[in-house]
Design a protein around this motif. Structure first.
Motif, short mmCIF file in Angstrom:
data_model
loop_
_atom_site.label_atom_id
_atom_site.label_comp_id
_atom_site.label_asym_id
_atom_site.label_seq_id
_atom_site.Cartn_x
_atom_site.Cartn_y
_atom_site.Cartn_z
N ASN A 167 0.75 -0.96 -0.07
CA ASN A 167 0.03 0.19 0.31
C ASN A 167 0.32 1.12 -0.09
OD1 ASN A 167 -2.34 1.68 0.63
ND2 ASN A 167 -3.24 0.76 1.81
N THR A 177 0.48 4.50 0.74
CA THR A 177 0.32 5.18 1.81
C THR A 177 0.91 4.93 2.88
OG1 THR A 177 -2.12 4.58 2.39
CG2 THR A 177 -1.69 6.39 0.00
N LEU A 178 1.12 4.21 3.19
CA LEU A 178 0.93 3.07 4.51
C LEU A 178 2.33 2.89 4.62
CD1 LEU A 178 -1.74 0.64 5.21
CD2 LEU A 178 -1.20 3.22 6.00
N GLU A 203 1.09 -5.46 11.36
CA GLU A 203 -0.84 -5.22 10.96
C GLU A 203 -1.00 -6.93 11.91
OE1 GLU A 203 -2.51 -3.48 8.19
OE2 GLU A 203 -1.79 -4.62 6.90
N HIS A 217 -3.48 -7.31 14.74
CA HIS A 217 -4.87 -7.58 14.73
C HIS A 217 -5.21 -9.60 14.93
CE1 HIS A 217 -6.14 -3.75 13.64
NE2 HIS A 217 -4.33 -3.10 13.09
N LEU A 255 -11.38 -3.29 8.54
CA LEU A 255 -10.11 -2.63 8.64
C LEU A 255 -9.49 -2.31 7.52
CD1 LEU A 255 -8.06 -2.23 11.23
CD2 LEU A 255 -6.69 -4.20 10.39
N LYS A 304 -8.60 1.24 6.97
CA LYS A 304 -7.30 1.42 7.22
C LYS A 304 -6.19 1.44 5.45
CE LYS A 304 -2.53 -0.16 9.11
NZ LYS A 304 -2.01 -1.61 9.74
N HIS A 305 -7.05 0.58 4.76
CA HIS A 305 -5.97 0.34 3.23
C HIS A 305 -6.69 1.19 2.25
CE1 HIS A 305 -2.49 -2.69 4.13
NE2 HIS A 305 -3.40 -2.80 5.30
N ALA A 306 -8.15 0.86 2.44
CA ALA A 306 -8.31 1.79 1.21
C ALA A 306 -8.61 3.38 1.01
CB ALA A 306 -10.35 1.19 0.67
N LYS A 342 -7.90 6.11 2.51
CA LYS A 342 -7.15 6.82 2.65
C LYS A 342 -6.59 7.53 1.29
CE LYS A 342 -3.18 8.04 4.99
NZ LYS A 342 -1.56 7.53 5.38
N ASN A 343 -5.98 6.20 0.45
CA ASN A 343 -6.03 5.96 -1.23
C ASN A 343 -7.81 6.38 -2.01
OD1 ASN A 343 -3.23 4.85 -2.08
ND2 ASN A 343 -4.49 3.31 -0.31
#
Lengths: 335, 312
Positions: free
Chosen positions: A104, A106-107, A115, A119, B218, B222-224, B226-227
């Protein structure tokens, strides 16, 4: 020995406009502990779909229509998606083809790495971070502290693939599925990544399913090989058996099409024709139209599995006792 | 980074100067003067002379321009011509908090409801929920806010009597104007989020996240998200501008004591100090908003570098 994973009569279909694509049409294979199985085949033969099925990642419009995937005594095809999530990443994890898109953007590396631990395994962030640094060192990443703070775009392709591998390993799974893990990398990096897989296996005893169309990768990595064609496994055996004693015309043609540096011939030897349309798979052997030794029966009836020797089986009518003459012709040919 | 912010601040000041100058030119290009009466009565010539002298309107335009630029630089525009008891600053400080409150509540409501609607529609793409959400969105985009405002007043104030039709006294009186103003932007955000979310959900990194066994919630959060937010952020600056200026109309309909009244009235009555003061003030706010949007980019997508590439 009890196999770790046992796939039985797996059928997968995709509902598309104008019909059903029968992508996987009844495959069986097993993987033992610490073993590496390579699934080989050309594009569209169903090898990636099979691996996604093991991961429980087949989405609508795809569907597992028949068969079972037994992992540690549980049939994964019968689990609810919530139960399946307890298997994903923890027991079975996956390395994807393209490290440029698998992370990803953006992370940070850290948040993507830990994670699973946080989790799934309910670890604290601090412990998980320690774990992450350990795994990064393992997969050969220098300055792991620095890397954790970085974003994927700041790393090279090979580095990213190492991160993806670290991500797959961090929860200590028993089975790693690698879907063309080196296809998107350049050749020198490919070798490094394959070495990495080997050292990981030595260290952890993890079982690996490697999906590839690169026979060089197979030669380096595999213990056993399953050759897929048009949704079926047409030949399966140990690396030696398949490379040196194959009796399936498709496998032989595939091996023959590899470019070899030690041969003077300058022409490539492709397999003529193209795989059948899986909207309406053929009644008989799927390879019949491209097979130089096709007999009348091949187009009409699906060949049964026949055992060549211990652990080596193929699906081909040439093994029938009535086809001895054609079989001899094939074995004698260039193919 | 500090360097970038500094350069941006300079550019912002330059922009404000350009806007102030354009406003000055346009203002004096409109025929008429503050002392032209609307009902046909003409002022006594001497009185008008004195008035013009008092407000420096008898001086040549370049001098007036300099006086005006000084007032822009010192944030002191002097008294209003139509309301001599109020200074421009006091008009702004009276009206702006109300307009700002309405604008901000609207923006927050629009973003949150647009997000929820868009994400739901994307997750249930081509199912019932998607169709409902997108019907709401199309209605929201196509109905102008002043029409919606009248409909809301008719239904909830006149017919049902649940909410007051006007004024700005309690939270109850804030509900209708907020809905009227937020619906359009909400619809735009919802459609945008839906499209970008559907695209993001097919990305490889989403499959990677799923292969880790993360819960769908989640993965989306968290992953989708923001994009998927990036295109929305792009729009947010313009949207905020639309909402701020949109408040003028809504304030008029709901009789809200915000800045809109002064802004519109001042132009009709050629109340030069008020026109200049409110225009420059609003432009400054918008410029700051756009600046914040640009900063948000860098936070959302680390690949976007706001400053010069660092040497690695």
């Amino acid at each position: 020995m009890e196999p770790l994973l046992e796939v039985k009569q797996l059928h997968i279909q995709f509902q598309a406009h104008g019909g059903t694509v029968k992508a996987v049409r009844g495959i069986d294979f097993t993987i033992g502990k610490g073993e590496t199985l390579a699934i080989v085949g050309e594009s569209g033969c169903g090898k990636s779909v099979s691996s996604l099925a093991i991961m429980g990642l087949i989405d609508h419009p795809g569907k597992i229509t028949n068969g079972s995937i037994i992992f540690k005594g549980k049939d994964l095809t019968r689990l609810t998606s919530k139960e399946m999530r307890k298997v994903q990443g923890i027991d079975i994890s996956m390395v994807f083809q393209d490290p440029m898109t698998a992370l990803n953007p953006t992370l940070t590396i850290e948040s993507q790495l830990i994670e699973g631990l946080i989790h799934q395994k309910k670890m604290s962030k601090r412990v998980a971070k320690k774990e992450a640094i350990k795994v990064l060192e393992w997969v050969g990443i220098s300055n792991p502290h620095e890397r954790l703070k970085q974003y994927p775009h700041q790393l090279s392709g090979g580095m990213r693939q190492r991160i993806v591998i670290a991500m797959a390993l961090i929860c200590e799974p028993d089975l790693l599925i690698a879907d063309e893990p080196t296809t998107a990398l350049d050749v020198t990096i490919q070798a490094q990544i394959l070495d990495l897989f080997e050292s990981i296996q030595k260290r952890t005893g993890i079982s690996i399913v490697i999906i590839t169309h690169d026979l060089g990768v197979v030669a380096k990595m595999a213990d056993r090989i399953a050759v897929m064609y048009a949704g079926r496994i047409v030949e399966m055996g140990s690396k030696r058996q398949v490379f040196y004693h194959s009796e399936h015309p498709y496998t032989r043609a595939l091996l023959n099409s590899v470019v070899r540096l030690d041969q003077t011939s300058h022409s490539l030897k492709p397999i003529e024709g193209s795989p059948p349309d899986l909207f309406s798979p053929p009644k008989g052997c799927a390879f019949v139209d491209r097979c130089p030794f096709a007999m009348e029966v091949c187009g009409r009836v699906q060949p049964q599995k026949s055992r060549l020797r211990e652990g080596h089986q193929i699906e081909c009518w040439l093994q029938d006792t009535r086809a001895v003459a054609v079989r001899k012709e094939m074995l004698a040919s260039q193919l | 980074m500090m360097n970038f912010i500094f350069r941006r601040l300079l550019a912002m000041l330059l922009t404000i100067w350009v806007i102030a100058t354009l406003t000055f030119i346009l203002m004096h290009a409109i025929p008429g003067s503050p002392f032209n009466s609307h009902n046909g009565k003409q002022l006594n010539e001497t009185v008008q002379k004195n008035m013009e002298m008092h407000y420096n309107l008898d001086k040549p335009l370049p001098i007036q321009y300099l006086i005006y630029m000084k007032s822009v630089a010192t944030f002191n525009y002097g008294p209003s011509i139509k309301h001599p008891n109020d200074t421009v600053n006091s008009l702004i400080s009276d009206g702006f908090p109300v307009s700002f409150e309405l604008g901000m509540i609207t923006l927050i409501v629009a973003i949150i409801s647009g997000l929820i609607l868009g994400v739901l529609a994307a997750l249930k793409a081509n199912h019932f929920i998607d169709y409902v959400a997108m019907t709401i969105a199309v209605l929201g985009i196509s109905i102008p806010n002043f029409v919606l405002a009248s409909l809301l007043i008719q239904e909830f104030s006149v017919n049902l009597g649940w909410l007051p039709p006007s004024m700005w006294t309690s939270w109850k009186s804030e509900v209708l104007p907020t809905i009227a103003l937020a619906t359009g932007p909400m619809a735009i955000i919802a459609r945008l989020i839906r499209t970008s979310m559907i695209e993001v959900l097919t990305q490889d990194y989403i499959r990677t996240a799923r292969s880790k066994g993360l819960s769908p919630f989640l993965i989306v959060m968290k992953h989708a998200l923001k994009n998927a937010l990036l295109p929305v952020i792009t729009l947010l600056g313009t949207l905020a501008a639309g909402i701020l200026t949109g408040t003028f109309v809504i304030e008029k309909i709901f009789a809200i004591p915000g800045m809109g009244k002064y802004f519109v009235d001042s132009i009709n009555s050629r109340d030069y100090p008020v026109i200049m003061g409110t225009t420059v003030f609003y432009s400054s706010i918008l410029i700051v908003l756009l600046f914040i949007v640009d900063m948000a980019y860098g936070w959302l997508d680390p690949r976007i570098k706001l400053h010069k590439k660092e040497v690695s």
